[in-house]
Design a protein around this motif. Sequence first.
Motif, PDB file in Angstrom:
ATOM      1  N   THR A   8    -107.358 -42.610   3.754  1.00 19.75           N
ATOM      2  CA  THR A   8    -107.641 -41.262   3.258  1.00 19.75           C
ATOM      3  C   THR A   8    -107.988 -40.331   4.419  1.00 19.75           C
ATOM      4  O   THR A   8    -108.700 -40.733   5.346  1.00 19.75           O
ATOM      5  CB  THR A   8    -108.831 -41.298   2.270  1.00 19.75           C
ATOM      6  N   VAL A   9    -107.482 -39.095   4.357  1.00 14.86           N
ATOM      7  CA  VAL A   9    -107.858 -38.057   5.318  1.00 14.86           C
ATOM      8  C   VAL A   9    -108.263 -36.803   4.557  1.00 14.86           C
ATOM      9  O   VAL A   9    -107.813 -36.574   3.438  1.00 14.86           O
ATOM     10  CB  VAL A   9    -106.723 -37.694   6.307  1.00 14.86           C
ATOM     11  N   HIS A  10    -109.101 -36.012   5.199  1.00 16.79           N
ATOM     12  CA  HIS A  10    -109.417 -34.695   4.642  1.00 16.79           C
ATOM     13  C   HIS A  10    -108.397 -33.733   5.228  1.00 16.79           C
ATOM     14  O   HIS A  10    -108.380 -33.479   6.428  1.00 16.79           O
ATOM     15  CB  HIS A  10    -110.834 -34.257   4.993  1.00 16.79           C
ATOM     16  N   GLY A  65    -108.870 -32.929  -4.571  1.00 20.21           N
ATOM     17  CA  GLY A  65    -109.571 -31.900  -3.797  1.00 20.21           C
ATOM     18  C   GLY A  65    -108.812 -31.687  -2.501  1.00 20.21           C
ATOM     19  O   GLY A  65    -107.596 -31.563  -2.487  1.00 20.21           O
ATOM     20  N   GLY A  66    -109.486 -31.692  -1.389  1.00 22.82           N
ATOM     21  CA  GLY A  66    -108.843 -31.530  -0.087  1.00 22.82           C
ATOM     22  C   GLY A  66    -108.471 -32.838   0.577  1.00 22.82           C
ATOM     23  O   GLY A  66    -108.077 -32.855   1.735  1.00 22.82           O
ATOM     24  N   TYR A  67    -108.591 -33.965  -0.150  1.00 25.64           N
ATOM     25  CA  TYR A  67    -108.319 -35.279   0.421  1.00 25.64           C
ATOM     26  C   TYR A  67    -106.950 -35.801   0.004  1.00 25.64           C
ATOM     27  O   TYR A  67    -106.536 -35.637  -1.144  1.00 25.64           O
ATOM     28  CB  TYR A  67    -109.395 -36.278  -0.012  1.00 25.64           C
ATOM     29  N   CYS A  89    -104.671 -39.391   0.076  1.00 19.43           N
ATOM     30  CA  CYS A  89    -104.786 -40.845   0.205  1.00 19.43           C
ATOM     31  C   CYS A  89    -103.392 -41.443   0.080  1.00 19.43           C
ATOM     32  O   CYS A  89    -102.573 -40.971  -0.712  1.00 19.43           O
ATOM     33  CB  CYS A  89    -105.697 -41.373  -0.902  1.00 19.43           C
ATOM     34  N   GLY A 144    -107.654 -30.618   3.581  1.00 20.38           N
ATOM     35  CA  GLY A 144    -107.884 -29.235   3.173  1.00 20.38           C
ATOM     36  C   GLY A 144    -106.582 -28.654   2.652  1.00 20.38           C
ATOM     37  O   GLY A 144    -105.931 -29.236   1.805  1.00 20.38           O
ATOM     38  N   LYS A 189    -103.621 -37.071  -4.237  1.00 23.83           N
ATOM     39  CA  LYS A 189    -104.420 -35.961  -3.734  1.00 23.83           C
ATOM     40  C   LYS A 189    -105.570 -35.697  -4.686  1.00 23.83           C
ATOM     41  O   LYS A 189    -105.398 -35.735  -5.903  1.00 23.83           O
ATOM     42  CB  LYS A 189    -103.557 -34.708  -3.598  1.00 23.83           C
TER      43      LYS A 189
END
Length: 115
Positions: A89-91, A45-47, A49, A93, A43
């Motif tokens: 990877t996804v955002h 930030g808000g991402y 992986c 939040g 992790k």
Amino acid sequence: MALLTASGLLVVAGPADAEAAASCAGRKVRTLPFSTGSVQVHKRGGYVCAVTVAKKQGKTQWMSVSVRARGGRPVVDRGRFKYHAGPVTVHAGQRCVWVEGEVGRGSVSSGWILC
């Protein structure tokens, strides 16, 4: 002679390079082990992986990795690989994520995590 030495170092460094390519940015927050491999979740930030790493590397085999933020669609990498599937990877939040990984007949599914 230096060229031969450099070539030899590149051959020795090959698997390490493959492992480095499998890594995600950020800090590792989970490792999801299963019989034929593991999924590493990072992790930053808000991402979020994830990457699936095979226990027995170097042999081409079916692998997949998927990560989905709650309310979103999964990001997937699947196919026949020698070392790893992903990274994906996804955002997310502040949302929970669901991570899945597969190597051959072994697999893992996290359920909602990182909430």
